[in-house]
Motif scaffolding. Structure first.
Motif, PDB file in Angstrom:
ATOM      1  N   MET A  69       0.814  -1.217   0.000  1.00 20.90           N
ATOM      2  CA  MET A  69       0.000   0.000   0.000  1.00 20.90           C
ATOM      3  C   MET A  69       0.846   1.266   0.000  1.00 20.90           C
ATOM      4  O   MET A  69       0.307   2.364   0.011  1.00 20.90           O
ATOM      5  N   LYS A  70       2.148   1.154  -0.044  1.00 26.38           N
ATOM      6  CA  LYS A  70       2.978   2.347  -0.064  1.00 26.38           C
ATOM      7  C   LYS A  70       2.724   3.147  -1.335  1.00 26.38           C
ATOM      8  O   LYS A  70       2.766   2.613  -2.450  1.00 26.38           O
ATOM      9  N   GLY A  71       2.410   4.425  -1.155  1.00 32.45           N
ATOM     10  CA  GLY A  71       2.144   5.284  -2.295  1.00 32.45           C
ATOM     11  C   GLY A  71       0.749   5.178  -2.854  1.00 32.45           C
ATOM     12  O   GLY A  71       0.379   5.934  -3.755  1.00 32.45           O
ATOM     13  N   LYS A  72      -0.050   4.251  -2.358  1.00 34.10           N
ATOM     14  CA  LYS A  72      -1.438   4.119  -2.794  1.00 34.10           C
ATOM     15  C   LYS A  72      -2.297   5.168  -2.086  1.00 34.10           C
ATOM     16  O   LYS A  72      -1.958   5.641  -0.997  1.00 34.10           O
ATOM     17  N   THR A  73      -3.425   5.508  -2.705  1.00 39.77           N
ATOM     18  CA  THR A  73      -4.292   6.544  -2.150  1.00 39.77           C
ATOM     19  C   THR A  73      -5.538   5.920  -1.551  1.00 39.77           C
ATOM     20  O   THR A  73      -6.249   5.153  -2.217  1.00 39.77           O
ATOM     21  N   VAL A  74      -5.813   6.277  -0.293  1.00 38.94           N
ATOM     22  CA  VAL A  74      -6.900   5.675   0.479  1.00 38.94           C
ATOM     23  C   VAL A  74      -7.810   6.785   1.009  1.00 38.94           C
ATOM     24  O   VAL A  74      -7.332   7.743   1.617  1.00 38.94           O
ATOM     25  N   ILE A  75      -9.110   6.636   0.777  1.00 39.36           N
ATOM     26  CA  ILE A  75     -10.109   7.527   1.370  1.00 39.36           C
ATOM     27  C   ILE A  75     -10.722   6.808   2.562  1.00 39.36           C
ATOM     28  O   ILE A  75     -11.176   5.660   2.426  1.00 39.36           O
TER      29      ILE A  75
ATOM     30  N   ILE B 254      -1.250   5.041   7.352  1.00 35.22           N
ATOM     31  CA  ILE B 254      -0.144   6.009   7.377  1.00 35.22           C
ATOM     32  C   ILE B 254       1.172   5.279   7.623  1.00 35.22           C
ATOM     33  O   ILE B 254       2.185   5.550   6.968  1.00 35.22           O
ATOM     34  N   GLU B 255       1.159   4.335   8.571  1.00 32.58           N
ATOM     35  CA  GLU B 255       2.373   3.560   8.864  1.00 32.58           C
ATOM     36  C   GLU B 255       2.846   2.773   7.644  1.00 32.58           C
ATOM     37  O   GLU B 255       4.044   2.552   7.461  1.00 32.58           O
ATOM     38  N   LYS B 256       1.905   2.380   6.795  1.00 31.84           N
ATOM     39  CA  LYS B 256       2.234   1.601   5.602  1.00 31.84           C
ATOM     40  C   LYS B 256       2.647   2.482   4.422  1.00 31.84           C
ATOM     41  O   LYS B 256       2.935   1.986   3.337  1.00 31.84           O
ATOM     42  N   GLY B 257       2.643   3.802   4.624  1.00 33.06           N
ATOM     43  CA  GLY B 257       3.117   4.703   3.582  1.00 33.06           C
ATOM     44  C   GLY B 257       2.091   5.111   2.555  1.00 33.06           C
ATOM     45  O   GLY B 257       2.445   5.587   1.472  1.00 33.06           O
ATOM     46  N   SER B 258       0.810   4.969   2.888  1.00 32.27           N
ATOM     47  CA  SER B 258      -0.246   5.343   1.948  1.00 32.27           C
ATOM     48  C   SER B 258      -0.519   6.840   1.999  1.00 32.27           C
ATOM     49  O   SER B 258      -0.235   7.509   2.999  1.00 32.27           O
ATOM     50  N   ASN B 259      -1.085   7.347   0.917  1.00 28.25           N
ATOM     51  CA  ASN B 259      -1.644   8.694   0.896  1.00 28.25           C
ATOM     52  C   ASN B 259      -3.083   8.617   1.365  1.00 28.25           C
ATOM     53  O   ASN B 259      -3.819   7.721   0.946  1.00 28.25           O
ATOM     54  N   LEU B 260      -3.505   9.554   2.200  1.00 24.72           N
ATOM     55  CA  LEU B 260      -4.839   9.462   2.796  1.00 24.72           C
ATOM     56  C   LEU B 260      -5.662  10.720   2.566  1.00 24.72           C
ATOM     57  O   LEU B 260      -5.150  11.837   2.663  1.00 24.72           O
TER      58      LEU B 260
ATOM     59  N   VAL C  90     -13.516  12.222  -3.570  1.00 24.86           N
ATOM     60  CA  VAL C  90     -12.844  11.612  -4.723  1.00 24.86           C
ATOM     61  C   VAL C  90     -12.094  12.663  -5.525  1.00 24.86           C
ATOM     62  O   VAL C  90     -10.946  12.443  -5.938  1.00 24.86           O
ATOM     63  N   ASN C  91     -12.705  13.801  -5.727  1.00 23.77           N
ATOM     64  CA  ASN C  91     -12.045  14.862  -6.487  1.00 23.77           C
ATOM     65  C   ASN C  91     -10.749  15.322  -5.825  1.00 23.77           C
ATOM     66  O   ASN C  91      -9.735  15.546  -6.500  1.00 23.77           O
ATOM     67  N   VAL C  92     -10.778  15.466  -4.505  1.00 24.08           N
ATOM     68  CA  VAL C  92      -9.564  15.872  -3.781  1.00 24.08           C
ATOM     69  C   VAL C  92      -8.488  14.799  -3.902  1.00 24.08           C
ATOM     70  O   VAL C  92      -7.302  15.099  -4.098  1.00 24.08           O
ATOM     71  N   ALA C  93      -8.883  13.534  -3.777  1.00 28.28           N
ATOM     72  CA  ALA C  93      -7.914  12.441  -3.891  1.00 28.28           C
ATOM     73  C   ALA C  93      -7.227  12.450  -5.247  1.00 28.28           C
ATOM     74  O   ALA C  93      -5.997  12.303  -5.350  1.00 28.28           O
ATOM     75  N   VAL C  94      -8.017  12.636  -6.299  1.00 28.54           N
ATOM     76  CA  VAL C  94      -7.450  12.633  -7.649  1.00 28.54           C
ATOM     77  C   VAL C  94      -6.592  13.874  -7.874  1.00 28.54           C
ATOM     78  O   VAL C  94      -5.499  13.803  -8.457  1.00 28.54           O
TER      79      VAL C  94
ATOM     80  N   LYS D  46      -4.967  15.694  -5.604  1.00 23.93           N
ATOM     81  CA  LYS D  46      -3.751  15.703  -4.790  1.00 23.93           C
ATOM     82  C   LYS D  46      -2.814  14.538  -5.102  1.00 23.93           C
ATOM     83  O   LYS D  46      -1.586  14.695  -5.093  1.00 23.93           O
ATOM     84  N   PHE D  47      -3.400  13.352  -5.365  1.00 28.30           N
ATOM     85  CA  PHE D  47      -2.579  12.150  -5.471  1.00 28.30           C
ATOM     86  C   PHE D  47      -2.775  11.369  -6.763  1.00 28.30           C
ATOM     87  O   PHE D  47      -2.082  10.372  -6.994  1.00 28.30           O
ATOM     88  N   GLY D  48      -3.748  11.760  -7.575  1.00 29.71           N
ATOM     89  CA  GLY D  48      -3.888  11.163  -8.894  1.00 29.71           C
ATOM     90  C   GLY D  48      -4.673   9.877  -8.984  1.00 29.71           C
ATOM     91  O   GLY D  48      -4.772   9.291 -10.079  1.00 29.71           O
TER      92      GLY D  48
END
Length: 248
Positions: free
Chosen positions: A1-7, A24-30, A70-74, A76-78
């Motif tokens: 999950m590192k670098g993945k985006t999670v809502i 967060i500990e796993k390095g995900s974008n939130l 969803v719009n914010v996730a895309v 900010k993080f794509g």
């Protein structure tokens, strides 16, 4: 999950906060969400206000809030790789005392919130050719308790269980996985809100004779986020609550 985006909805306290902490500990974008701005930003600050965590306040019973997440996730993080539909309300109430406004509240926040946030996320996941949605149900859908009258909230949660299976069927071909976590009794602020003063007194409802912890739910969410061959399932994290009873 590192670098993945999670809502994560309902992320400011309890189970949602524990789930956010693990990702967060796993390095995900939130993208973390709560209807209460003060609580959300307090939690964000407790996380250290990291640049890979974006707080978005809003009531997920409003469709525009789902779309905003969803719009914010895309923006900010794509991407939207994982959606955790954790936000919800639950309150015991005798069936014959339930008013229309009571039922509307549970259906709006629990069912409509999950429905429309999933809808917004799936539109993005189709563009990405995949993703994972994790809904929050309850073991009471499968295993009701006579002394805990909760027909209104359980009805809304039962609809979420059904929605999970239907979405898994509709979007499996698109590599979009949809699952539900059904918690048992978990040590969280919810227990105080529904009038449970001594949560340990309820441990006997579980075959393991103990109360679950928020980290148990977080670990289940992480598993479902990464389990590429699991969809349409309800994962009971309940210490054996749905399996049997202990007498004596």
């Amino acid at each position: 999950m590192k670098g993945k985006t999670v809502i994560i909805t309902g992320a400011s306290t309890g189970l949602g906060k524990a789930i956010a902490t693990l990702f967060i500990e796993k390095g995900s974008n939130l993208i973390i969400n709560s209807a209460t701005e003060a609580n959300l930003y307090r939690t964000y600050q407790e996380f250290g206000s990291p640049s890979n965590v974006i707080p978005v306040t809003g009531d997920i019973s409003q469709q525009e809030v789902a779309e905003k997440l969803v719009n914010v996730a895309v923006e900010k993080f794509g991407a939207v790789d994982v959606l955790v539909n954790n936000a919800g309300v639950f309150q015991p109430q005798p069936f014959l005392e339930v008013k229309e406004a009571d039922l509307d509240r549970f259906l709006s926040i629990n069912l409509k919130g999950t429905f429309f946030t999933s809808q917004a996320a799936i539109r993005q996941m189709l563009r990405q050719a995949g993703g994972s949605i994790i809904n929050t149900g309850t073991v009471l859908v499968e295993h009701a308790i006579a002394g805990f009258p909760s027909a209104a909230p359980v009805s809304s949660k039962g609809a979420i269980h059904a929605l999970t299976r239907q979405l898994a069927a509709e979007f499996g071909k698109d590599n979009i996985r949809v699952n539900t976590i059904a918690p048992g009794i978990i040590r969280s602020p919810l227990q105080g809100k529904i009038g449970v003063e001594n949560v340990e007194s309820l441990a006997g409802l579980h075959l393991l004779e103990k109360i679950g912890e928020p980290d148990d739910i977080a670990e289940a969410a992480y598993y479902l986020a990464t389990a590429d061959f699991v969809t349409g399932e309800t994962l009971n994290v309940a210490g054996g609550h749905t399996i049997g009873h202990k007498f004596g």
